[in-house]
Write a protein that holds these residues in place. Sequence first.
Motif, PDB file in Angstrom:
ATOM      1  N   ALA A  86      -4.401  21.811  13.219  1.00 58.35           N
ATOM      2  CA  ALA A  86      -4.135  23.035  12.459  1.00 58.35           C
ATOM      3  C   ALA A  86      -4.951  24.231  12.948  1.00 58.35           C
ATOM      4  N   VAL A  87      -6.195  24.007  13.381  1.00 61.46           N
ATOM      5  CA  VAL A  87      -7.010  25.145  13.818  1.00 61.46           C
ATOM      6  C   VAL A  87      -6.429  25.791  15.075  1.00 61.46           C
ATOM      7  N   PRO A  88      -6.155  25.036  16.154  1.00 57.26           N
ATOM      8  CA  PRO A  88      -5.534  25.690  17.321  1.00 57.26           C
ATOM      9  C   PRO A  88      -4.171  26.300  17.011  1.00 57.26           C
ATOM     10  N   LEU A  89      -3.385  25.618  16.166  1.00 57.64           N
ATOM     11  CA  LEU A  89      -2.071  26.156  15.813  1.00 57.64           C
ATOM     12  C   LEU A  89      -2.216  27.439  15.004  1.00 57.64           C
ATOM     13  N   GLY A  90      -3.185  27.468  14.088  1.00 60.12           N
ATOM     14  CA  GLY A  90      -3.426  28.682  13.314  1.00 60.12           C
ATOM     15  C   GLY A  90      -3.900  29.834  14.186  1.00 60.12           C
ATOM     16  N   LEU A  91      -4.742  29.530  15.175  1.00 54.95           N
ATOM     17  CA  LEU A  91      -5.196  30.569  16.105  1.00 54.95           C
ATOM     18  C   LEU A  91      -4.020  31.108  16.919  1.00 54.95           C
ATOM     19  N   PRO A  97       1.846  37.392  17.648  1.00 58.12           N
ATOM     20  CA  PRO A  97       2.887  37.703  16.663  1.00 58.12           C
ATOM     21  C   PRO A  97       4.259  37.151  17.026  1.00 58.12           C
ATOM     22  N   ALA A  98       4.589  37.113  18.313  1.00 55.17           N
ATOM     23  CA  ALA A  98       5.911  36.628  18.722  1.00 55.17           C
ATOM     24  C   ALA A  98       6.095  35.159  18.342  1.00 55.17           C
ATOM     25  N   VAL A  99       5.051  34.365  18.550  1.00 56.53           N
ATOM     26  CA  VAL A  99       5.123  32.940  18.191  1.00 56.53           C
ATOM     27  C   VAL A  99       5.195  32.786  16.677  1.00 56.53           C
ATOM     28  N   ASN A 100       4.429  33.596  15.959  1.00 55.12           N
ATOM     29  CA  ASN A 100       4.445  33.551  14.493  1.00 55.12           C
ATOM     30  C   ASN A 100       5.845  33.841  13.964  1.00 55.12           C
ATOM     31  N   THR A 101       6.476  34.870  14.498  1.00 56.97           N
ATOM     32  CA  THR A 101       7.819  35.232  14.049  1.00 56.97           C
ATOM     33  C   THR A 101       8.828  34.134  14.378  1.00 56.97           C
ATOM     34  N   ALA A 102       8.707  33.527  15.558  1.00 51.53           N
ATOM     35  CA  ALA A 102       9.662  32.507  15.989  1.00 51.53           C
ATOM     36  C   ALA A 102       9.557  31.228  15.167  1.00 51.53           C
ATOM     37  N   MET A 150      -5.186  31.516   9.854  1.00 52.22           N
ATOM     38  CA  MET A 150      -4.398  32.731  10.068  1.00 52.22           C
ATOM     39  C   MET A 150      -4.934  33.886   9.219  1.00 52.22           C
ATOM     40  N   TYR A 151      -5.325  33.589   7.968  1.00 51.05           N
ATOM     41  CA  TYR A 151      -5.870  34.630   7.104  1.00 51.05           C
ATOM     42  C   TYR A 151      -7.199  35.149   7.652  1.00 51.05           C
ATOM     43  N   GLY A 152      -8.022  34.233   8.174  1.00 50.90           N
ATOM     44  CA  GLY A 152      -9.299  34.651   8.745  1.00 50.90           C
ATOM     45  C   GLY A 152      -9.120  35.575   9.932  1.00 50.90           C
ATOM     46  N   LEU A 153      -8.092  35.324  10.730  1.00 56.97           N
ATOM     47  CA  LEU A 153      -7.826  36.203  11.869  1.00 56.97           C
ATOM     48  C   LEU A 153      -7.400  37.597  11.412  1.00 56.97           C
ATOM     49  N   ASP A 154      -6.702  37.653  10.289  1.00 58.09           N
ATOM     50  CA  ASP A 154      -6.292  38.959   9.764  1.00 58.09           C
ATOM     51  C   ASP A 154      -7.489  39.787   9.296  1.00 58.09           C
ATOM     52  N   GLU A 155      -8.590  39.103   8.935  1.00 55.68           N
ATOM     53  CA  GLU A 155      -9.765  39.790   8.414  1.00 55.68           C
ATOM     54  C   GLU A 155     -10.765  40.201   9.498  1.00 55.68           C
ATOM     55  N   VAL A 156     -10.457  39.892  10.752  1.00 54.12           N
ATOM     56  CA  VAL A 156     -11.372  40.254  11.837  1.00 54.12           C
ATOM     57  C   VAL A 156     -11.412  41.774  12.004  1.00 54.12           C
ATOM     58  N   ASP A 157     -12.594  42.304  12.230  1.00 50.32           N
ATOM     59  CA  ASP A 157     -12.773  43.750  12.415  1.00 50.32           C
ATOM     60  C   ASP A 157     -12.037  44.197  13.684  1.00 50.32           C
TER      61      ASP A 157
END
Length: 267
Positions: A86-91, A97-102, A150-157
Motif C-alpha cells: 500500500a505504501v508504494p502504491l499510495g506514493l 495524477p495520470a495513474v490516479n485518474t486511470a 495519498m493524503y499525506g502527499l497532499d499535505e506536503v509543502d
Amino acid sequence: MTIQSTPPRRLSRTGTWVRGAVGVAVLFAASEALGRAGIVDRSYLPPASDVVVRAAELATDTEFLFNVRVTLTAWALGLLSAIAIAVPLGLLLGSVPAVNTATRAIVEFLRPIPSVALIPLAALLLGSGLEMEVPLIIYASSWPILFNTMYGLDEVDPTAKETLRSFGFGRMQVLLRVSLPSAAPFIATGIRLAAAIALILAIGTEILSGFGDGLGTFIGEAGITLNGVEDVLAGTVWAGCIGLIIDAALVRGEHRVFHWHHARQAS
C-alpha cells in the motif's frame, strides 16, 4: 472589549490512562453486579470476575497459546504485506495524477467490498489457515495505509518541492527527500488503523470459517459448546488486550519517531 477564548487543555498521557481505567472499572463493576444479582442468567452473562479468572487460566494453556500465536502470525504477515504493497502504491497514485485518474474507478469499486464477504470465496480458492487469512488481511488493511499515504502527499509543502526542483532534483528525488518524509506521520497513522483492522479480520475470519487454528477458532468453537460463554468472553478479553497492547505500542512509537509532527499540531 474582545474576549479571547483559551483553547481546551489536552489531557496528559497519565490522565488519558486514568480515564480509560475508570471506564473499564465501571464496565467491570456493572457486569459483575448483573451476574451476581441474577438479573441476567449466568449461562448468558457470567460475572466479570469469573471471566477474568478464566482468561488468566488460559495463559497457562499451551493449546490456547498456540491458537493465539497462529492469529498473531497471520496478523503480522498480513499487516507487513499490506504495508509493502500500500505504501508504494499510495506514493504512486498520490504523486502521478495520470495513474490516479486511470485507476480511480477500480479503487472506488474495490474499496466498499467488505472483506468478510470474500471469506467463502477465499476458503474455496485458497483453503484454510494462513493461505486464506493473509490475503484477506492484506486486502482489508491496505486501504487505510493507501489513503493516508495519498493524503499525506497532499499535505506536503509545495514550496519545499519547488525549491528542490529549482536546484535540478528530479521527481523521484523530490519524492524521497521531501514528500515521503513529510507524509511519513500520516502513513504511520494509516498503519496504526490498519493494525486494528488486521487483528479484527484475523479473528473474524477464523470465527466465520469454522475450521483451522487461531484465537477466533477457539472463540467460535467455545460458542457452540455447552456452557461455553465463559470461554467466549475470556477469548474476547484476550483479543481486546492484544489489540490494546498493539495500539499502545504503535502510538508510543509514533510519538517517539514523529514527535516534531505532534508538537507542531499541538502548537
